[in-house]
Write an enzyme that holds these catalytic residues in place. Structure first.
Site, PDB file in Angstrom:
ATOM      1  N   GLU A  19       4.889  -5.145   7.332  1.00 41.68           N
ATOM      2  CA  GLU A  19       3.930  -4.146   7.952  1.00 41.68           C
ATOM      3  C   GLU A  19       4.512  -3.881   9.479  1.00 41.68           C
ATOM      4  O   GLU A  19       4.299  -2.662   9.991  1.00 41.68           O
ATOM      5  CB  GLU A  19       2.422  -4.498   7.948  1.00 41.68           C
ATOM      6  CG  GLU A  19       2.015  -4.311   6.724  1.00 41.68           C
ATOM      7  CD  GLU A  19       2.085  -5.444   5.892  1.00 41.68           C
ATOM      8  OE1 GLU A  19       2.745  -6.620   5.987  1.00 41.68           O
ATOM      9  OE2 GLU A  19       1.288  -5.734   4.759  1.00 41.68           O
ATOM     10  N   GLY A  60       0.960  -5.183   0.847  1.00 40.25           N
ATOM     11  CA  GLY A  60      -0.213  -5.230   0.122  1.00 40.25           C
ATOM     12  C   GLY A  60      -0.163  -5.958  -1.356  1.00 40.25           C
ATOM     13  O   GLY A  60      -0.817  -6.412  -1.870  1.00 40.25           O
ATOM     14  N   GLU A 114      -0.050  -9.360  -0.716  1.00 38.32           N
ATOM     15  CA  GLU A 114      -1.566  -9.853  -0.324  1.00 38.32           C
ATOM     16  C   GLU A 114      -2.050  -9.827  -1.618  1.00 38.32           C
ATOM     17  O   GLU A 114      -2.867 -10.713  -2.025  1.00 38.32           O
ATOM     18  CB  GLU A 114      -2.063  -8.935   0.373  1.00 38.32           C
ATOM     19  CG  GLU A 114      -1.651  -9.127   1.847  1.00 38.32           C
ATOM     20  CD  GLU A 114      -2.054  -7.826   2.886  1.00 38.32           C
ATOM     21  OE1 GLU A 114      -1.832  -6.481   2.439  1.00 38.32           O
ATOM     22  OE2 GLU A 114      -2.440  -8.388   3.968  1.00 38.32           O
ATOM     23  N   ALA A 118       0.765  -1.047  -0.055  1.00 41.48           N
ATOM     24  CA  ALA A 118      -0.005   0.057   0.111  1.00 41.48           C
ATOM     25  C   ALA A 118       0.978   1.114  -0.058  1.00 41.48           C
ATOM     26  O   ALA A 118       2.076   1.173   0.166  1.00 41.48           O
ATOM     27  CB  ALA A 118      -1.016   0.058   1.084  1.00 41.48           C
TER      28      ALA A 118
HETATM   29  C1  HXC Z   1       4.887   4.545  -1.098  1.00 35.23           C
HETATM   30  C2  HXC Z   1       7.111   3.694  -1.894  1.00 35.23           C
HETATM   31  C3  HXC Z   1       6.501   2.415  -1.430  1.00 35.23           C
HETATM   32  C4  HXC Z   1       5.355   2.093  -0.562  1.00 35.23           C
HETATM   33  C5  HXC Z   1       8.555   2.084  -2.128  1.00 35.23           C
HETATM   34  N1  HXC Z   1       8.222   3.343  -2.333  1.00 35.23           N
HETATM   35  N2  HXC Z   1       7.687   1.346  -1.462  1.00 35.23           N
HETATM   36  N3  HXC Z   1       6.232   4.639  -1.620  1.00 35.23           N
HETATM   37  N4  HXC Z   1       4.633   3.280  -0.560  1.00 35.23           N
HETATM   38  N5  HXC Z   1       4.713   0.866  -0.209  1.00 35.23           N
HETATM   39  C6  HXC Z   1       8.819   4.424  -2.964  1.00 35.23           C
HETATM   40  C7  HXC Z   1      10.008   4.946  -2.267  1.00 35.23           C
HETATM   41  O1  HXC Z   1       9.585   5.941  -1.229  1.00 35.23           O
HETATM   42  C8  HXC Z   1      10.950   5.487  -3.320  1.00 35.23           C
HETATM   43  O2  HXC Z   1      10.429   6.933  -3.666  1.00 35.23           O
HETATM   44  C9  HXC Z   1      10.815   4.594  -4.380  1.00 35.23           C
HETATM   45  O3  HXC Z   1       9.495   3.937  -4.289  1.00 35.23           O
HETATM   46  C10 HXC Z   1      12.051   3.740  -4.756  1.00 35.23           C
HETATM   47  O4  HXC Z   1      11.967   3.203  -3.226  1.00 35.23           O
HETATM   48  P1  HXC Z   1      13.601   3.051  -2.390  1.00 35.23           P
HETATM   49  O5  HXC Z   1      13.002   2.872  -1.189  1.00 35.23           O
HETATM   50  O6  HXC Z   1      14.349   4.214  -2.627  1.00 35.23           O
HETATM   51  O7  HXC Z   1      14.078   1.525  -3.001  1.00 35.23           O
HETATM   52  P2  HXC Z   1      15.210   0.767  -2.058  1.00 35.23           P
HETATM   53  O8  HXC Z   1      15.891   1.379  -1.385  1.00 35.23           O
HETATM   54  O9  HXC Z   1      15.568  -0.099  -3.404  1.00 35.23           O
HETATM   55  O10 HXC Z   1      14.045  -0.098  -1.339  1.00 35.23           O
HETATM   56  C11 HXC Z   1      13.074  -1.155  -1.870  1.00 35.23           C
HETATM   57  C12 HXC Z   1      12.046  -1.494  -0.836  1.00 35.23           C
HETATM   58  C13 HXC Z   1      11.538  -0.149  -0.129  1.00 35.23           C
HETATM   59  C14 HXC Z   1      12.762  -2.567   0.296  1.00 35.23           C
HETATM   60  C15 HXC Z   1      10.946  -2.261  -1.446  1.00 35.23           C
HETATM   61  O11 HXC Z   1      10.941   0.801  -0.946  1.00 35.23           O
HETATM   62  C16 HXC Z   1      10.492  -0.426   1.106  1.00 35.23           C
HETATM   63  O12 HXC Z   1      10.908  -1.026   2.148  1.00 35.23           O
HETATM   64  N6  HXC Z   1       9.232   0.008   0.589  1.00 35.23           N
HETATM   65  C17 HXC Z   1       8.294  -0.263   1.675  1.00 35.23           C
HETATM   66  C18 HXC Z   1       7.613  -1.804   1.725  1.00 35.23           C
HETATM   67  C19 HXC Z   1       6.442  -1.862   2.548  1.00 35.23           C
HETATM   68  O13 HXC Z   1       6.633  -1.616   3.637  1.00 35.23           O
HETATM   69  N7  HXC Z   1       5.332  -2.371   2.217  1.00 35.23           N
HETATM   70  C20 HXC Z   1       4.375  -2.625   3.182  1.00 35.23           C
HETATM   71  C21 HXC Z   1       3.300  -1.143   3.155  1.00 35.23           C
HETATM   72  S1  HXC Z   1       1.994  -1.389   4.095  1.00 35.23           S
HETATM   73  P3  HXC Z   1      11.324   8.239  -3.708  1.00 35.23           P
HETATM   74  O14 HXC Z   1      10.542   9.264  -3.971  1.00 35.23           O
HETATM   75  O15 HXC Z   1      12.012   8.397  -2.518  1.00 35.23           O
HETATM   76  O16 HXC Z   1      12.343   8.069  -4.904  1.00 35.23           O
HETATM   77  C22 HXC Z   1       0.768  -2.316   3.358  1.00 35.23           C
HETATM   78  C23 HXC Z   1      -0.280  -2.544   4.035  1.00 35.23           C
HETATM   79  C24 HXC Z   1      -1.510  -3.180   3.186  1.00 35.23           C
HETATM   80  O17 HXC Z   1       1.155  -2.675   2.107  1.00 35.23           O
HETATM   81  C25 HXC Z   1      -2.836  -3.050   3.630  1.00 35.23           C
HETATM   82  C26 HXC Z   1      -3.873  -3.193   2.694  1.00 35.23           C
HETATM   83  C27 HXC Z   1      -5.155  -2.729   3.282  1.00 35.23           C
END
Ligand code: HXC
Length: 270
Positions: A144, A121, A124, A78
């Protein structure tokens, strides 16, 4: 006053017979926010659900493939920027969960073509699909916990059913990612392929499913999914009912007659 146009979040390639479509009777949806690793903001989810519902009602489509744009991700979850300041009230008003419920109710089979990250997400969404073709660089996970929350779109349930309690607990409590090879060994992935072969392999698998009789395909999907929800007795009963029902279809007569007559069947989808 005209409504401002919704920002582009996904690409949909409709099935078309012949060289114009991705594959006959197969539709391809591409999550298209590569700059944020295809993070699923509410507009992406709205467009995704709208496309899935349209394709589910379209007789020309018999299987759907979902993939992510760019080299790095299926979907990294998400959209955290959008979610960061959310409140229970704002999330309830957007009705996030209803969108996931719509995905669950799609009757046609969906294949996830996963390259790179499928996190939160994104994982998921892949698990909500019926088949998962993964690149050898795919990474699954429910991180998460590192954000102070837990999976909210089925992760605690589907990952546990797929991997068993011991592994699911580890991944969900520590946020450790699951590399593709391990995901495949543990039954989360249908097929593991080289990175560049991911989408072609997913389209090929979807084409194989699309070539099967449509009513039986939908009945089979529904019955397999019931295995996660019902007791064995109720599940067997459900299977039997669908089995009987298919004997009322033209495709059952055609399929069995074609076998007896040693010829290829011609499916009608009824
Ligand atoms: C918003 C995101 C994002 C996310 C990555 N980006 N994941 N933006 N939401 N989930 C963005 C970063 O901010 C960055 O933008 C660009 O994408 C590239 O990502 P980086 O982090 O710079 O890349 P890297 O260092 O290679 O790391 C990759 C990664 C990391 C390990 C995947 O991005 C990460 O940990 N992302 C979050 C993963 C996560 O926690 N997902 C769960 C979310 S909660 P900029 O602008 O800085 O270039 C969820 C709940 C679902 O999903 C509930 C549903 C109801």
């Amino acid at each position: 006053m005209t409504e401002p146009e919704a920002p582009h979040r996904i690409c949909v390639e409709l099935p078309a017979p012949g060289p114009d479509g991705p594959v006959e009777a197969v539709a391809l949806i591409t999550l298209d926010r590569p700059e944020v690793l295809n993070a699923l903001d509410s507009e992406t989810m709205r467009q995704l659900v709208e496309a899935l519902e349209r394709l589910d009602a379209d007789d020309a489509c018999r299987c759907i493939v979902i993939t992510g744009a760019g080299e790095r991700a299926f979907a990294a979850g998400a959209d955290i920027r959008e979610m960061a300041e959310a409140t229970p009230v704002s999330l309830t008003r957007v009705n996030t969960f209803a969108r996931w419920e719509h995905i669950r109710r799609v009757r046609k089979p969906i294949v996830a073509a996963v390259r790179g990250y499928a996190l939160g997400g994104g994982c998921e969404l892949a698990m909500a699909c019926d088949l998962v073709v993964a690149a050898d660089d795919a990474v699954f996970g429910q991180p998460e916990i590192k954000l102070g929350v837990i999976p909210g779109a089925g992760g605690t349930q589907r990952l546990t059913r797929a991997l068993g309690k011991a592994k699911a607990m580890e991944l969900i409590l520590t946020g450790r990612n699951l590399p593709a090879k391990e995901a495949e060994a543990r039954g989360l992935v249908t097929k593991l392929v080289a990175r560049e072969a991911t989408l072609p392999a997913a389209l090929e698998l979807a084409a194989q499913v699309a070539a099967m009789p449509a009513l039986a395909v939908m009945a089979a999907k529904e019955a397999v999914n019931r295995a996660f929800e019902l007791s064995l007795e109720a599940g067997l009963e459900f299977e039997r009912r669908n089995f009987l029902l298919l004997f009322g279809s033209e495709d059952q007569k055609e399929g069995m007659r074609a076998f007896v007559e040693k010829r290829a069947p011609g499916w009608k989808g009824r």
